[in-house]
Design a protein around this motif. Structure first.
Motif, PDB file in Angstrom:
ATOM      1  N   LEU A 104      -8.469   2.253   0.744  1.00  0.00           N
ATOM      2  CA  LEU A 104      -8.840   2.952   1.969  1.00  0.00           C
ATOM      3  C   LEU A 104      -7.625   3.292   2.828  1.00  0.00           C
ATOM      4  CD1 LEU A 104     -12.098   1.034   2.953  1.00  0.00           C
ATOM      5  CD2 LEU A 104     -11.904   3.359   2.028  1.00  0.00           C
ATOM      6  N   ARG A 105      -6.532   2.598   2.649  1.00  0.00           N
ATOM      7  CA  ARG A 105      -5.299   2.987   3.329  1.00  0.00           C
ATOM      8  C   ARG A 105      -4.746   4.277   2.722  1.00  0.00           C
ATOM      9  NH1 ARG A 105      -3.455  -2.758   2.609  1.00  0.00           N
ATOM     10  NH2 ARG A 105      -3.950  -3.871   4.542  1.00  0.00           N
ATOM     11  N   TYR A 106      -5.045   4.471   1.466  1.00  0.00           N
ATOM     12  CA  TYR A 106      -4.490   5.582   0.690  1.00  0.00           C
ATOM     13  C   TYR A 106      -5.401   6.803   0.686  1.00  0.00           C
ATOM     14  CZ  TYR A 106      -1.338   7.156  -3.080  1.00  0.00           C
ATOM     15  OH  TYR A 106      -0.411   7.811  -3.836  1.00  0.00           O
ATOM     16  N   HIS A 107      -6.690   6.598   1.021  1.00  0.00           N
ATOM     17  CA  HIS A 107      -7.691   7.659   0.958  1.00  0.00           C
ATOM     18  C   HIS A 107      -8.531   7.680   2.232  1.00  0.00           C
ATOM     19  CE1 HIS A 107      -6.779   6.464  -3.210  1.00  0.00           C
ATOM     20  NE2 HIS A 107      -7.033   7.712  -3.536  1.00  0.00           N
TER      21      HIS A 107
ATOM     22  N   ARG B 105      -4.480  11.131   0.499  1.00  0.00           N
ATOM     23  CA  ARG B 105      -5.559  11.948  -0.055  1.00  0.00           C
ATOM     24  C   ARG B 105      -6.772  11.886   0.866  1.00  0.00           C
ATOM     25  NH1 ARG B 105      -6.713  10.842  -6.231  1.00  0.00           N
ATOM     26  NH2 ARG B 105      -7.244  13.044  -6.185  1.00  0.00           N
ATOM     27  N   ARG B 106      -7.321  13.057   1.153  1.00  0.00           N
ATOM     28  CA  ARG B 106      -8.513  13.130   2.000  1.00  0.00           C
ATOM     29  C   ARG B 106      -9.584  13.916   1.258  1.00  0.00           C
ATOM     30  NH1 ARG B 106      -9.384  12.079   7.309  1.00  0.00           N
ATOM     31  NH2 ARG B 106     -11.334  12.913   8.155  1.00  0.00           N
ATOM     32  N   PHE B 107     -10.832  13.435   1.338  1.00  0.00           N
ATOM     33  CA  PHE B 107     -11.938  14.056   0.631  1.00  0.00           C
ATOM     34  C   PHE B 107     -13.023  14.480   1.604  1.00  0.00           C
ATOM     35  CE2 PHE B 107     -10.072  10.807  -2.137  1.00  0.00           C
ATOM     36  CZ  PHE B 107      -9.647  11.605  -3.196  1.00  0.00           C
ATOM     37  N   ARG B 108     -13.926  15.304   1.124  1.00  0.00           N
ATOM     38  CA  ARG B 108     -15.084  15.660   1.941  1.00  0.00           C
ATOM     39  C   ARG B 108     -15.990  14.446   2.096  1.00  0.00           C
ATOM     40  NH1 ARG B 108     -20.432  18.180   0.993  1.00  0.00           N
ATOM     41  NH2 ARG B 108     -20.969  19.362   2.886  1.00  0.00           N
TER      42      ARG B 108
ATOM     43  N   ALA C 204     -12.017  10.173   4.215  1.00  0.00           N
ATOM     44  CA  ALA C 204     -13.055  11.177   4.005  1.00  0.00           C
ATOM     45  C   ALA C 204     -13.758  11.462   5.317  1.00  0.00           C
ATOM     46  CB  ALA C 204     -14.065  10.694   2.961  1.00  0.00           C
ATOM     47  N   ASP C 205     -14.365  12.642   5.404  1.00  0.00           N
ATOM     48  CA  ASP C 205     -15.140  12.991   6.594  1.00  0.00           C
ATOM     49  C   ASP C 205     -16.413  12.154   6.678  1.00  0.00           C
ATOM     50  OD1 ASP C 205     -13.264  14.987   7.186  1.00  0.00           O
ATOM     51  OD2 ASP C 205     -14.317  16.446   5.932  1.00  0.00           O
ATOM     52  N   THR C 206     -17.031  11.908   5.508  1.00  0.00           N
ATOM     53  CA  THR C 206     -18.260  11.114   5.440  1.00  0.00           C
ATOM     54  C   THR C 206     -18.086  10.019   4.399  1.00  0.00           C
ATOM     55  OG1 THR C 206     -19.596  13.056   6.010  1.00  0.00           O
ATOM     56  CG2 THR C 206     -20.750  11.174   5.042  1.00  0.00           C
ATOM     57  N   ILE C 207     -18.490   8.803   4.748  1.00  0.00           N
ATOM     58  CA  ILE C 207     -18.398   7.670   3.824  1.00  0.00           C
ATOM     59  C   ILE C 207     -19.786   7.063   3.662  1.00  0.00           C
ATOM     60  CG2 ILE C 207     -17.387   5.390   3.399  1.00  0.00           C
ATOM     61  CD1 ILE C 207     -15.029   6.243   5.173  1.00  0.00           C
ATOM     62  N   TYR C 208     -20.252   6.991   2.428  1.00  0.00           N
ATOM     63  CA  TYR C 208     -21.517   6.335   2.108  1.00  0.00           C
ATOM     64  C   TYR C 208     -21.225   4.954   1.530  1.00  0.00           C
ATOM     65  CZ  TYR C 208     -24.025  10.822   2.508  1.00  0.00           C
ATOM     66  OH  TYR C 208     -24.570  12.003   2.965  1.00  0.00           O
ATOM     67  N   LEU C 209     -21.848   3.930   2.103  1.00  0.00           N
ATOM     68  CA  LEU C 209     -21.781   2.574   1.570  1.00  0.00           C
ATOM     69  C   LEU C 209     -23.084   2.343   0.817  1.00  0.00           C
ATOM     70  CD1 LEU C 209     -20.375   0.831   4.786  1.00  0.00           C
ATOM     71  CD2 LEU C 209     -19.089   1.759   2.833  1.00  0.00           C
TER      72      LEU C 209
ATOM     73  N   SER D  86       0.827  -1.201   0.000  1.00  0.00           N
ATOM     74  CA  SER D  86       0.000   0.000   0.000  1.00  0.00           C
ATOM     75  C   SER D  86       0.859   1.248   0.000  1.00  0.00           C
ATOM     76  CB  SER D  86      -0.930   0.002   1.223  1.00  0.00           C
ATOM     77  OG  SER D  86      -0.161  -0.048   2.408  1.00  0.00           O
ATOM     78  N   TYR D  87       2.043   1.166  -0.617  1.00  0.00           N
ATOM     79  CA  TYR D  87       2.926   2.302  -0.780  1.00  0.00           C
ATOM     80  C   TYR D  87       3.372   2.875   0.560  1.00  0.00           C
ATOM     81  CZ  TYR D  87       0.122   1.816  -4.973  1.00  0.00           C
ATOM     82  OH  TYR D  87      -0.570   1.306  -6.038  1.00  0.00           O
ATOM     83  N   ALA D  88       3.385   2.042   1.607  1.00  0.00           N
ATOM     84  CA  ALA D  88       3.833   2.434   2.945  1.00  0.00           C
ATOM     85  C   ALA D  88       3.052   3.623   3.489  1.00  0.00           C
ATOM     86  CB  ALA D  88       5.331   2.745   2.925  1.00  0.00           C
ATOM     87  N   VAL D  89       1.798   3.752   3.110  1.00  0.00           N
ATOM     88  CA  VAL D  89       0.964   4.844   3.602  1.00  0.00           C
ATOM     89  C   VAL D  89       0.401   4.463   4.961  1.00  0.00           C
ATOM     90  CG1 VAL D  89      -1.094   6.223   3.171  1.00  0.00           C
ATOM     91  CG2 VAL D  89       0.400   5.595   1.290  1.00  0.00           C
ATOM     92  N   SER D  90       0.517   5.334   5.932  1.00  0.00           N
ATOM     93  CA  SER D  90       0.030   5.058   7.276  1.00  0.00           C
ATOM     94  C   SER D  90      -1.473   5.230   7.354  1.00  0.00           C
ATOM     95  CB  SER D  90       0.710   6.000   8.272  1.00  0.00           C
ATOM     96  OG  SER D  90       0.047   5.978   9.511  1.00  0.00           O
ATOM     97  N   ASP D  91      -2.129   4.386   8.184  1.00  0.00           N
ATOM     98  CA  ASP D  91      -3.558   4.551   8.439  1.00  0.00           C
ATOM     99  C   ASP D  91      -3.839   5.902   9.067  1.00  0.00           C
ATOM    100  OD1 ASP D  91      -4.027   2.093   7.467  1.00  0.00           O
ATOM    101  OD2 ASP D  91      -4.555   1.139   9.360  1.00  0.00           O
ATOM    102  N   GLU D  92      -2.852   6.451   9.778  1.00  0.00           N
ATOM    103  CA  GLU D  92      -3.056   7.713  10.484  1.00  0.00           C
ATOM    104  C   GLU D  92      -2.962   8.916   9.550  1.00  0.00           C
ATOM    105  OE1 GLU D  92      -3.954   7.343  13.547  1.00  0.00           O
ATOM    106  OE2 GLU D  92      -3.545   5.199  13.473  1.00  0.00           O
ATOM    107  N   SER D  93      -2.295   8.756   8.398  1.00  0.00           N
ATOM    108  CA  SER D  93      -2.090   9.906   7.519  1.00  0.00           C
ATOM    109  C   SER D  93      -2.199   9.506   6.054  1.00  0.00           C
ATOM    110  CB  SER D  93      -0.716  10.530   7.781  1.00  0.00           C
ATOM    111  OG  SER D  93       0.302   9.552   7.626  1.00  0.00           O
TER     112      SER D  93
END
Length: 270
Positions: free
Chosen positions: A39-42, A13-16, A44-49, A3-10
């Motif tokens: 989801l490790r890479y992105h 990319r973050r979206f509205r 959002a404040d709100t997630i719709y399933l 997952s490109y060593a992307v941390s769950d904490e940071s």
């Protein structure tokens, strides 16, 4: 899977808002590992399933629940615990959850449908969309038969792409090609879009966000913005809303590729 060593904490990319549909956990064709990587890479404040997250139809015929499926569920629950607002709108494959409208579990709200308000104040009806599929509503046996045929096509698609990867050729979707080339399928997609646009208009909404037909697109339908999230069985797409209010479809079809926008395609009969 990396997952490109992307941390769950940071996440990078973050979206509205993030919209995900048709993951089909429990089905052998589900690419839950790729969604987990996404989801490790992105974030959002709100997630719709937006429906068919769990495939109850597949689980009834044969139990299939690998670790990646469990990891994905835990990932979503962890995002909810960290403050993400998560709204679950069941579809036809996870229709067992329709008995729990109005409930709240693990930080996730289960609702029949809802209206999402964009940054610019525009209102979007969020709904899975199966209630506008006449085959699902009136010929369930045919829908189940089609589901089996689709599973077969997915297996063939994987075989074809195994050899394409050997020769360094990019990913190619058999069923997406069929949907665009077979006139009846194109007519079906067009009729589905029109029906959803009419439902959005009935709710006095400016647009509609849905899933169900595994065909990701952003387009205008008679003055209504129609947006379909796609799926995580083959195309591996998600719909996102940026902080400035514009929407984008991101594809994650190959975990070795960086995210890229899906072109806006008008599905119309010739």
């Amino acid at each position: 899977m990396g997952s490109y060593a992307v941390s769950d904490e940071s996440p990078e990319r973050r979206f509205r808002t993030l919209f995900i549909s048709d993951v089909h956990l429990g089905a052998r064709g589900s690419q839950a590992d790729l969604l987990l990587d996404f989801l490790r890479y992105h974030d959002a404040d709100t997630i719709y399933l937006v429906g068919d997250i769990v495939d109850g139809w597949a689980l009834k015929s044969s139990w299939h629940w690998p670790q990646s499926h469990n990891d994905l569920v835990q990932k979503l629950l962890r995002k909810a615990r960290k403050g993400a607002k998560i709204i679950y709108i069941p579809g036809n494959h996870d229709e067992f959850l329709r008995n729990y409208y109005g409930t709240h579990f693990g930080g996730i709200d289960v609702v029949e449908n809802t209206v999402h308000t964009g940054t610019d104040g525009k209102r979007y009806l969020v709904i899975h969309g199966d209630i506008f599929d006449l085959v699902v509503q009136n010929a369930r046996w045919l829908a189940h038969l089609g589901d089996k045929a689709y599973d077969f096509a997915i297996q063939m698609n994987r075989l074809v792409n195994f050899f394409r990867r050997l020769f360094g050729v990019p990913y190619w979707s058999l069923s997406q090609w069929a949907k665009q080339k077979v006139k009846n399928a194109v007519n079906y997609i067009g009729a589905f879009e029109q029906a959803l646009a009419a439902e959005a208009r009935r709710h006095d909404a400016d647009g509609v966000i849905c899933g169900h037909i595994h065909y990701a697109v952003i387009r205008d339908e008679a003055g209504i913005r129609y947006m379909n999230c796609g799926d995580w069985v083959e195309s591996c797409t998600a719909l996102v809303e940026h902080d400035d209010g514009h929407f984008e479809i991101i594809t994650w079809a190959d975990h070795l590729q960086r995210p890229a926008a899906v072109p806006q395609v008008a599905a119309r009969a010739a």
